[in-house]
Design a protein around this motif. Sequence first.
Motif, short mmCIF file in Angstrom:
data_model
loop_
_atom_site.label_atom_id
_atom_site.label_comp_id
_atom_site.label_asym_id
_atom_site.label_seq_id
_atom_site.Cartn_x
_atom_site.Cartn_y
_atom_site.Cartn_z
N ALA A 1 0.76 -1.13 -0.04
CA ALA A 1 0.08 -0.02 0.03
C ALA A 1 1.00 1.33 0.08
O ALA A 1 0.67 2.22 -0.52
N SER A 2 2.02 1.30 0.67
CA SER A 2 2.65 2.43 0.96
C SER A 2 3.53 2.87 -0.11
O SER A 2 3.74 3.85 -0.84
N ASP A 3 4.25 1.77 -0.73
CA ASP A 3 5.19 1.92 -1.87
C ASP A 3 5.12 0.71 -2.97
O ASP A 3 5.39 -0.14 -2.37
N LYS A 4 4.53 0.79 -4.12
CA LYS A 4 4.27 -0.49 -4.88
C LYS A 4 5.59 -1.27 -5.21
O LYS A 4 5.52 -2.26 -5.67
N LEU A 5 6.54 -0.70 -5.10
CA LEU A 5 7.78 -1.18 -5.28
C LEU A 5 8.44 -2.17 -4.16
O LEU A 5 9.34 -2.82 -4.19
N LEU A 6 7.85 -2.05 -3.12
CA LEU A 6 8.18 -2.73 -1.88
C LEU A 6 7.69 -4.25 -2.07
O LEU A 6 6.63 -4.43 -2.99
N PRO A 7 8.00 -5.17 -1.27
CA PRO A 7 7.26 -6.57 -1.41
C PRO A 7 5.88 -6.53 -1.16
O PRO A 7 5.58 -5.77 -0.34
N GLY B 1 1.59 -7.45 -15.36
CA GLY B 1 2.83 -6.82 -15.61
C GLY B 1 3.12 -6.55 -14.05
O GLY B 1 2.14 -6.78 -13.28
N CYS B 2 4.20 -6.20 -13.56
CA CYS B 2 4.64 -6.05 -12.29
C CYS B 2 5.00 -4.49 -12.25
O CYS B 2 5.11 -3.69 -13.18
N PRO B 3 4.66 -3.85 -10.94
CA PRO B 3 5.13 -2.48 -10.54
C PRO B 3 6.62 -2.50 -10.94
O PRO B 3 7.62 -3.43 -10.81
N SER B 4 6.97 -1.15 -11.63
CA SER B 4 8.42 -1.05 -12.06
C SER B 4 8.73 0.39 -11.97
O SER B 4 7.82 1.20 -12.51
N LYS B 5 10.19 0.55 -11.60
CA LYS B 5 10.32 2.03 -11.59
C LYS B 5 10.62 2.65 -12.83
O LYS B 5 10.86 3.79 -13.25
N TYR B 6 10.69 1.72 -13.97
CA TYR B 6 11.05 1.90 -15.41
C TYR B 6 9.84 2.08 -16.06
O TYR B 6 9.95 2.36 -17.40
N GLY B 7 8.68 1.86 -15.45
CA GLY B 7 7.34 2.06 -16.40
C GLY B 7 7.18 3.29 -17.24
O GLY B 7 6.97 3.04 -18.43
#
Length: 577
Positions: free
Chosen positions: A414-420, A445-451
């Motif tokens: 919930a807080s940061d989609k890049l966390l587990p 697809g998965c959460p990504s900082k490169y989206g």
Amino acid sequence: MEGGIHAGTDTSAFRDCFSLAWKNPYVLRLAFSAGIGGLLFGYDTGVISGALLYIRDDFKSVDRKTVLQESIVSMAVAGAIIGAAIGGWLNDRYGRRKAILVADFLFFIGAVIMAASPGPALLIVGRVFVGLGVGMASMTSPLYISEASPAKIRGALVSTNGFLITGGQFLSYLINLAFTEAPGTWRWMLGVAGLPAFLQFILMLMLPESPRWLYRKGREEEAKAILSKIYPADEIESEIRDLKASVDKEIEEEGNSEKINIIKLCKTRTVRRGLTAGVGLQVFQQFVGINTVMYYSPTIVQLAGFASNRTALLLSLVTAGLNAFGSVVSIYFIDRTGRKKLLIASLVGVILSLGLLSGIFHESTTHSPMVKAAEARYGNYTCPDYSLETNTASWDCMKCLKATHPECGFCAAASDKLLPGVCLVSNDTVKDLCHGDHREWYTRGCPSKYGWVALIGLALYIIFFSPGMGTVPWIVNSEIYPLRFRGVCGGIAATANWISNLIVAQSFLSLTQTIGTSWTFLMFGVISIIALIFVLVYVPETKGLPIEEVEKMLELRSLHYKFWEKTSEPYEKKPEV
């Protein structure tokens, strides 16, 4: 440049086109009325990409089976293959205008069937009908426009067909967004497609047949009457003389001007060379991957890490807008820069963009968020494959989405989609539970900082593809064949385009699952390099050439590797190759 340079072609055809529209709006009316066929082509390409997201929600069998999703997309392409093949014969036998009218009727029937379909089976039947119409229109519209256009602005006017294709794609995304909250969502999206088909049917009833086709059929007075509305009075006689010389030569060669067969096509040097260039361009247009972007754009956006259907559609609208903008750029440059240089610049950019996309998706898949043990409230829904795994520390989001017994999804932190996050069984109950906790739910697809970088890569791909590889293959195919063979050869090239389209559309999602999105885009990049070599060697420059002179250029030209060098000197006869 091959074929020489004709006076006036160095001025901007874009400016000439608008000047002509002011002086003689009849020509522009012909071009835009026939170009609605391009709008139908583009709308169908774009609308299915958004509609598919909601079809999956309505029909669980479609959501579970990738092959069924690919079939809904690609059956329209299968219909288009048949439509393009029949369209070539229909064009030569009954004329360009009647072929467009038949295409509109089939498209309208298909739109009605799709909107009313109670299940995937009838939906696929409707897609086949739409495909038949699109296939006919895809090769007839640019042909009609080409034969009704003055030579110096022919490229710009045929480019209007390309603009309307991309405009149709952009319109389809707007329509998709408009109906996301409406009851029936995808039914409205697909049903609205019948309106432009009906409009074009009415407009074409009020327009004449192609003057060149009429002249070829011996209806000279009708052809002259139409040509007098297209050309200035001082150019009509020379145009008629060129037409007469072209037809007389064909009759002299054949004896019976109505017999056309494959052996004759292959033995005629101008036709063989034209088909090599024309068919090759159509095949490579598809194999560099454009319709993976147009058919599956929202899905690709989700693969890049954007979970929401509406967000995926909204971001896909940007790529569709850039595609439409690129076709406007093509109208400006096509008769200024030339067909071949525009193709080369386009392919260089496409190669770089696909390399970037391949790298981005590689990073996204190898750095997806890890999976942690599910919280108590999700305990009953934990993915069975994860529960049975002895080494759960190795599980990340990508591994979670590959679970198949049953299929699983990833509920992000919930807080940061890049966390587990947690790996749970994929169904509507779990999806609603995850959203109820203000968490994103991922299944494709998965959460990504490169989206966002992936979106930039897609945008660059479209910007480079659209002005060159997006429009030039259709323009070249509308002008490169001798008049007598133009309908049949145009049908062969369009059929090749649609067969290639079918292969790409039917295999893309399976490829992304089998070898991964990164390797799929890399494969398209390698094909783009081969396409660049093909253009350099086999594609002639037809900028500014009257249609009748293109035939002479093909008869005398040899392979031209140094595309940047001008060859303004007259051609000498070359031996048969």
